[in-house]
Design an enzyme around this catalytic site. Sequence first.
Site, PDB file in Angstrom:
ATOM      1  N   ASP A 111      12.452   1.615  -4.689  1.00  0.00           N
ATOM      2  CA  ASP A 111      12.572   0.385  -3.916  1.00  0.00           C
ATOM      3  C   ASP A 111      13.766   0.577  -2.965  1.00  0.00           C
ATOM      4  OD1 ASP A 111      11.968  -2.316  -3.401  1.00  0.00           O
ATOM      5  OD2 ASP A 111      13.405  -3.024  -4.872  1.00  0.00           O
ATOM      6  N   LYS A 139       8.342   2.281  -1.742  1.00  0.00           N
ATOM      7  CA  LYS A 139       8.458   1.120  -0.841  1.00  0.00           C
ATOM      8  C   LYS A 139       9.471   1.480   0.245  1.00  0.00           C
ATOM      9  CE  LYS A 139       8.033  -2.626  -4.221  1.00  0.00           C
ATOM     10  NZ  LYS A 139       8.794  -3.767  -4.783  1.00  0.00           N
TER      11      LYS A 139
END
Length: 190
Positions: A111, A139
């Site tokens: 992330d 991501k």
Amino acid sequence: MEGYNLHPDLIQAVDRILLPQEKIQARIEQLGREISADYSGKSPILVGLLRGGICFFSDLLQAISLPVEIDFLSVSSYSPEMQEIGYVRLMKDLELSISDRHVIFVKDIIDTGLTLNYLLRTLKTRKPASLEVCVLLNKEKRRLIDLPLRYVGFEIPDYYVVGYGLDYQEKYRNLPFIGMLKAEMMRNNH
Ligand code: IMP
């Protein structure tokens, strides 16, 4: 979500399926073949991160055709504030020595990249022969730190995802697919 025999509490938490089981498995088979070719003649150590990474780790391990060894780390973030600036605490260390060994760090999701950055720094101090990262979900949009990712399963949008080992407040890890968590499930818990 027809065809899945799941408790209604699990089904109603998911907005939609982002990655069905078959797609995940097919990509992992490819990653396994790629790793087996790249490390031909070597015997790497696969290092997994407990607990979210266990499904991916287990399937990837079986998709690699080389002699490998495995070990695990576990971390806990200090607090939401500290997590934001990248502090994590090592809760369980490796049992194997990685000095002079080829290490593949296997992770479920990246992330912000802060957790991985901390872990790579820690592992590098132990002088492995090489250290590469294999991540199932990336991501990219949320990244705060540039990290070298050798193997990436899927690029995904900036949604909170659950299933296939990934949790939201310790729930939904056992969903057999990767699904987008409904926004109201997150709001209900805050
Ligand atoms: P980082 O922001 O890259 O340091 O990621 C920290 C951790 O947050 C990851 O190892 C996951 O455990 C968790 N995480 C980040 N995004 C998600 C998500 O969409 N679903 C579930 N866990 C997530």
